[in-house]
Each structure stands twice: as C-alpha cells, then as structure tokens.
Write a protein that holds these residues in place. Structure first.
Motif, PDB file in Angstrom:
ATOM      1  N   ASP A   1      36.107  42.330  42.141  1.00  9.73           N
ATOM      2  CA  ASP A   1      34.780  41.886  42.695  1.00  9.73           C
ATOM      3  C   ASP A   1      35.019  40.613  43.375  1.00  9.73           C
ATOM      4  O   ASP A   1      34.782  39.707  43.067  1.00  9.73           O
ATOM      5  N   ALA A   2      35.130  40.919  44.747  1.00  6.65           N
ATOM      6  CA  ALA A   2      35.713  39.826  45.735  1.00  6.65           C
ATOM      7  C   ALA A   2      34.465  38.980  45.895  1.00  6.65           C
ATOM      8  O   ALA A   2      34.542  37.793  45.872  1.00  6.65           O
ATOM      9  N   GLU A   3      33.376  39.595  45.872  1.00  2.00           N
ATOM     10  CA  GLU A   3      32.078  38.799  46.165  1.00  2.00           C
ATOM     11  C   GLU A   3      31.874  37.915  45.009  1.00  2.00           C
ATOM     12  O   GLU A   3      31.308  36.530  45.215  1.00  2.00           O
ATOM     13  N   ALA A   4      32.046  38.355  43.660  1.00  2.00           N
ATOM     14  CA  ALA A   4      31.665  37.398  42.438  1.00  2.00           C
ATOM     15  C   ALA A   4      32.801  36.660  42.091  1.00  2.00           C
ATOM     16  O   ALA A   4      32.716  35.669  41.429  1.00  2.00           O
ATOM     17  N   GLY A   5      34.000  37.109  42.969  1.00  2.00           N
ATOM     18  CA  GLY A   5      35.370  36.172  42.492  1.00  2.00           C
ATOM     19  C   GLY A   5      35.823  36.572  41.363  1.00  2.00           C
ATOM     20  O   GLY A   5      36.716  35.693  40.445  1.00  2.00           O
ATOM     21  N   LEU A   6      35.355  37.873  40.649  1.00  2.00           N
ATOM     22  CA  LEU A   6      36.201  38.205  39.381  1.00  2.00           C
ATOM     23  C   LEU A   6      37.204  39.284  39.590  1.00  2.00           C
ATOM     24  O   LEU A   6      37.129  40.300  40.366  1.00  2.00           O
ATOM     25  N   VAL A   7      38.134  39.337  38.520  1.00  2.00           N
ATOM     26  CA  VAL A   7      38.974  40.544  38.352  1.00  2.00           C
ATOM     27  C   VAL A   7      38.794  41.216  37.058  1.00  2.00           C
ATOM     28  O   VAL A   7      38.807  40.379  35.997  1.00  2.00           O
TER      29      VAL A   7
END
Length: 130
Positions: free
Chosen positions: A101-107
């Motif tokens: 989730d690039a927008e939230a900065g999560l993997v």
C-alpha cells in the motif's frame, strides 16, 4: 519490492537447547518438555526438548522487523504455531510480500517457518516501508 517476492530470511541453526533452558527459567515455565528430552519421549511428543512457542513467535517478529528496517516499523503481526520446533532443528523463516500500500506506506508480509519441508510457523505482518 513486489508481491510474491521473498524479502527476508532468518535461519536458526541449530535451535539451541541452552537458550531453551534459559527461556524456560526466564518465563518461569516449569514444563519439562522445554528442557528435558526424557520428559518429551515419555509424553510421546518426540525425541528432543520442544522450543517455547513465545520464542518461535519471536523469530517471526524479528524477521518482520528486519524487513521493515527495525522494531519501529512493525504495525501488526499475527502468528500461528503449526507444529513443534525441537532442540537441534534447523529453522528457516521467510518473509514474502503479499501486498504493498504505497499510499499508506505499508507492506503486508506472509511469514513462514519451516523445519525441512515441515511448516511449523506461519503468519502475517504489516510493516511500514523504509
């Protein structure tokens, strides 16, 4: 980093009996299957002492934190204990990217721990991207 990619590995070889005994003492866990091979055999659970579940969970937490760049990156983790890890085993844990989730900065990671081909640990973790 992309879905399906293995992004981290943690190998414990061998799973150390001395550390298992220390952990049993630290946890105030008097269950002899964690330090006494005769008790494990008498219970019909195998031949060697069985590692504590909390230590096995710790291996996957460590792996997820390494992938994320440190303990500050860990947002959530869910671990399943699928089998016993015995003293002397070679445990190989891997982290594979499930989604980003690039927008939230999560993997989101799929975590797996195997002794040989036997899956003994599994789970998922979410880490902040570096």
């Amino acid at each position: 980093m992309r879905p399906g990619e293995t992004v981290g590995t943690l190998v414990v070889d061998p799973v150390p009996l001395a550390a298992m005994k220390t952990m049993a003492a630290l946890l105030d866990d008097p269950t002899p299957i964690h330090y006494d091979a005769a008790a494990v055999r008498a219970a019909g659970l195998g031949q060697e002492p069985i590692n504590q579940g909390t230590t096995n969970v710790g291996y996957l937490v460590e792996l997820a934190c390494r992938v994320g760049g440190g303990p500050h990156s860990l947002r959530s983790i869910d671990v399943r204990l699928n089998g016993s890890v015995f003293a002397g085993d070679r445990l190989r844990c891997t982290a594979e990217v499930l989604k980003i989730d690039a927008e939230a900065g999560l993997v989101e990671l799929e975590l797996t721990g195997k002794v040989g081909t036997r899956a003994v640990l599994g789970g998922r973790a979410t880490v902040a991207m570096r």
